[in-house]
Motif scaffolding. Structure first.
Motif, short mmCIF file in Angstrom:
data_model
loop_
_atom_site.label_atom_id
_atom_site.label_comp_id
_atom_site.label_asym_id
_atom_site.label_seq_id
_atom_site.Cartn_x
_atom_site.Cartn_y
_atom_site.Cartn_z
N MET A 145 0.85 -1.18 0.00
CA MET A 145 0.00 0.00 0.00
C MET A 145 0.89 1.23 0.00
SD MET A 145 -2.94 1.09 2.73
CE MET A 145 -1.87 1.16 4.13
N LYS A 146 0.59 2.16 -0.87
CA LYS A 146 1.37 3.38 -0.99
C LYS A 146 0.50 4.62 -0.75
CE LYS A 146 4.35 3.53 -4.30
NZ LYS A 146 4.93 3.55 -5.63
N LEU A 147 -0.39 4.52 0.21
CA LEU A 147 -1.32 5.61 0.45
C LEU A 147 -0.59 6.92 0.71
CD1 LEU A 147 -4.18 6.68 0.87
CD2 LEU A 147 -4.05 5.87 3.23
N GLY A 148 0.38 6.91 1.60
CA GLY A 148 1.11 8.14 1.93
C GLY A 148 1.82 8.74 0.73
N THR A 149 2.47 7.90 -0.03
CA THR A 149 3.17 8.35 -1.23
C THR A 149 2.18 8.95 -2.23
OG1 THR A 149 4.83 6.63 -0.92
CG2 THR A 149 4.69 7.61 -3.11
N ASN A 150 1.03 8.31 -2.38
CA ASN A 150 0.02 8.80 -3.32
C ASN A 150 -0.55 10.14 -2.87
OD1 ASN A 150 0.40 6.58 -4.96
ND2 ASN A 150 -1.29 5.44 -4.10
N PRO B 182 -4.73 8.19 7.41
CA PRO B 182 -5.91 9.02 7.65
C PRO B 182 -7.04 8.19 8.24
CG PRO B 182 -5.24 9.12 5.33
CD PRO B 182 -4.39 8.10 5.99
N ASP B 183 -7.88 8.84 9.01
CA ASP B 183 -9.08 8.19 9.51
C ASP B 183 -9.90 7.72 8.31
OD1 ASP B 183 -12.14 8.51 10.38
OD2 ASP B 183 -10.92 8.06 12.16
N ILE B 184 -10.48 6.56 8.45
CA ILE B 184 -11.23 5.97 7.34
C ILE B 184 -12.34 6.90 6.84
CG2 ILE B 184 -12.87 4.68 8.75
CD1 ILE B 184 -12.46 2.37 6.69
N SER B 185 -12.90 7.70 7.73
CA SER B 185 -13.97 8.61 7.33
C SER B 185 -13.46 9.74 6.42
CB SER B 185 -14.67 9.20 8.55
OG SER B 185 -13.78 10.03 9.28
N LEU B 186 -12.15 10.00 6.42
CA LEU B 186 -11.58 11.05 5.57
C LEU B 186 -11.24 10.58 4.16
CD1 LEU B 186 -9.12 12.86 8.01
CD2 LEU B 186 -11.26 13.75 7.08
N LEU B 187 -11.14 9.28 3.98
CA LEU B 187 -10.70 8.76 2.69
C LEU B 187 -11.59 9.19 1.52
CD1 LEU B 187 -9.46 5.22 3.73
CD2 LEU B 187 -8.09 7.24 3.20
N PRO B 188 -12.92 9.11 1.62
CA PRO B 188 -13.75 9.59 0.50
C PRO B 188 -13.56 11.08 0.22
CG PRO B 188 -15.05 8.23 1.98
CD PRO B 188 -13.73 8.48 2.67
#
Length: 64
Positions: free
Chosen positions: A1-6, A42-48
């Motif tokens: 998972m590269k969430l931070g990089t993305n 990030p909190d899951i609620s912030l992802l969208p």
């Protein structure tokens, strides 16, 4: 998972600072910094909201 990089890549593409993104999301710039270094997520609620802001899908946020 590269969430931070993305998140960092997408933020830089919009020529935004961590502080500007943090203000939009209602979090501290330190939180954004931790996301981008994968020290935290990030909190899951912030992802969208993050995906919508950057006009990408949730899949894109998590893509390699």
């Amino acid at each position: 998972m590269k969430l931070g990089t993305n998140i960092r890549y997408l933020r830089q593409q919009k020529n935004m600072t961590q502080d500007q993104l943090a203000d939009f999301l209602g979090v501290s710039y330190q939180a954004v910094s931790k996301w981008e270094t994968d020290a935290n997520s990030p909190d899951i609620s912030l992802l969208p909201k993050i995906a919508k802001f950057f006009e990408v899908s949730l899949d894109t946020l998590f893509s390699e």
